[in-house]
Design an enzyme around this catalytic site. Structure first.
Site, mmCIF file in Angstrom:
data_model
loop_
_atom_site.group_PDB
_atom_site.id
_atom_site.type_symbol
_atom_site.label_atom_id
_atom_site.label_comp_id
_atom_site.label_asym_id
_atom_site.label_seq_id
_atom_site.Cartn_x
_atom_site.Cartn_y
_atom_site.Cartn_z
ATOM 1 N N CYS A 119 0.997 -1.283 0.187
ATOM 2 C CA CYS A 119 -0.029 -0.180 0.021
ATOM 3 C C CYS A 119 1.349 1.134 0.247
ATOM 4 C CB CYS A 119 -1.018 0.059 1.169
ATOM 5 S SG CYS A 119 -2.206 -1.099 1.251
ATOM 6 N N HIS A 259 -3.201 7.510 2.205
ATOM 7 C CA HIS A 259 -3.075 6.053 1.948
ATOM 8 C C HIS A 259 -5.016 5.896 1.917
ATOM 9 C CE1 HIS A 259 -4.057 1.582 0.464
ATOM 10 N NE2 HIS A 259 -3.859 1.385 1.901
ATOM 11 N N ASN A 289 -10.059 -0.088 -0.601
ATOM 12 C CA ASN A 289 -8.391 -0.127 -0.051
ATOM 13 C C ASN A 289 -8.198 -0.197 -1.722
ATOM 14 O OD1 ASN A 289 -5.811 -0.421 -0.247
ATOM 15 N ND2 ASN A 289 -5.721 -1.810 1.828
#
Ligand SMILES: CC(C)(COP(=O)(O)OP(=O)(O)OC[C@H]1O[C@@H](n2cnc3c(N)ncnc32)[C@H](O)[C@@H]1OP(=O)(O)O)[C@@H](O)C(=O)NCCC(=O)NCCS
Length: 334
Positions: A119, A259, A289
């Site tokens: 990520c 993020h 996500n």
């Protein structure tokens, strides 16, 4: 930790994103696992995510985003000298997705590679691209964050399948011509957290076998609470470090683009950093996500909503599997 990318200042000169058209909503997931729209929304902030049709790979999403970013920069693929693709879901183990993207967009003069920071893939890729251009050895670089998380998600595991989606974003990094551009970076790794979020099989430790497939080891496994606690702590820490050493406080930051893993992680980090809700970009409800794709997707939405304009001071932040941690401070330049 990194400060000052090379000899000349750099900026983002183009940004574009791509998500596949097909939607997977919380209601759809209610039919797959024992979950509810209400639980997902309350605990994560996610309503829906986009997922690919069979046969569509990370390089396909990356290609669309890359071509859009190059066009916005007023360039053509032949102007790109370097491509870095942050991804956890390459099309295959090798060749690298960067090679596939180079070919698909016709950037015949570019070299490049994939970057495995989960990520944090986009912040790491942006810093890498800025160094390549900042060193004066490359004219323009593509930093891409792209993932097809649906290819490694177990849609029988409610603790992970509600969280992720597919998507890509790309930026062109170019030499800066005014005082808008990339100001500072900080990155960290804590390999001690490696097993808290991983895909156990398919690599050299546990090559694919009937046994690994039967044990469902080719899917994302996560200790959600450990990752959650680390993400809240580290997002704040890395941002505070970048802010302090640049004499920037929460009131100086125009936009915080973190993020997008969980709404609660973002808001608790923002609160600790003195950043009010109106300065925080959250679009996790639409995409879930998307791993390396979240930050460019959030930047693009902020531009589209009129919340991000040239000259704005922007703080990026990421925490990902590894653990990997990153923050980039920049003055928006498009
Ligand atoms: C995964 C995550 C949303 C879980 O939220 P949480 O509040 O920590 O939830 P818990 O794991 O404590 O589970 C609470 C309960 O909900 C249940 N639950 C878990 N997933 C569920 C789901 N999709 N639907 C309904 N219930 C669920 C659990 O089984 C547990 O039930 P129990 O109390 O009967 O045992 C959260 O830990 C998280 O976001 N972690 C970080 C994830 C992340 O950022 N990953 C990517 C990093 S880049």
């Amino acid at each position: 930790m990194v400060k000052n990318a090379g000899c000349r200042p750099t900026k983002i000169s183009g940004l574009a994103t791509y998500v596949p058209p097909r939607l997977l909503t919380n209601k759809d997931l209610e039919r797959l696992v024992n979950t509810s729209d209400e639980w997902i929304l309350q605990r994560t902030g996610i309503r829906e995510r986009h997922i690919v049709d069979p046969g569509v790979a990370t390089s396909d999403l990356a290609k669309e985003a890359a071509l859009g970013a190059i066009a916005q920069a007023g360039l053509t693929p032949k102007d790109i000298d370097f491509i870095v693709v942050g991804t956890t879901t390459p099309d295959m183990m090798f060749p690298s997705t960067a090679c596939l993207v180079q070919n698909k967009i016709g950037a015949h003069g570019a070299w490049g590679f994939d970057l495995g920071a989960a990520c944090s893939g986009f912040t790491y890729a942006l810093t890498t691209a800025a160094h390549m251009v900042g060193a004066g050895t490359h004219r323009h670089a593509l930093a891409i964050g792209a993932d097809v998380m649906s290819s490694i998600i177990d849609y029988t595991d409610r603790s992970t399948c509600v969280l992720f989606g597919d998507g890509a974003g790309a930026v062109v990094v170019s030499p800066a011509t005014d005082n808008c551009g990339i100001i500072d970076f900080a990155h960290e790794v804590d390999g001690g957290g490696g097993l808290a979020l991983c895909m156990p099989a398919g690599g050299s430790l546990r090559p694919a076998s009937h046994e690994t497939v039967d044990q469902r080891l080719h899917y994302v496994k996560q200790d959600g609470q450990t990752v959650f606690k680390f993400a809240v702590k580290k997002t704040e820490e890395i941002c505070a470090r970048v802010m302090e050493r640049n004499n920037v406080t929460g009131s100086d930051i125009d936009l915080f683009v973190s993020h997008q893993a969980n709404r609660r992680i973002i808001m608790s980090a923002a609160e600790r950093l003195g950043l009010p809700e109106e300065k925080v970009v959250i679009n996790i409800e639409k995409y879930g996500n998307t791993t390396a794709g979240t930050i460019p997707l959030a930047l693009a939405d902020a531009v589209a909503d009129g919340r991000l304009k040239k000259g704005n001071l922007v703080l990026l932040a990421s925490v990902g599997a590894g653990f990997t941690v990153g923050s980039v401070l920049l003055r928006w330049s498009i």
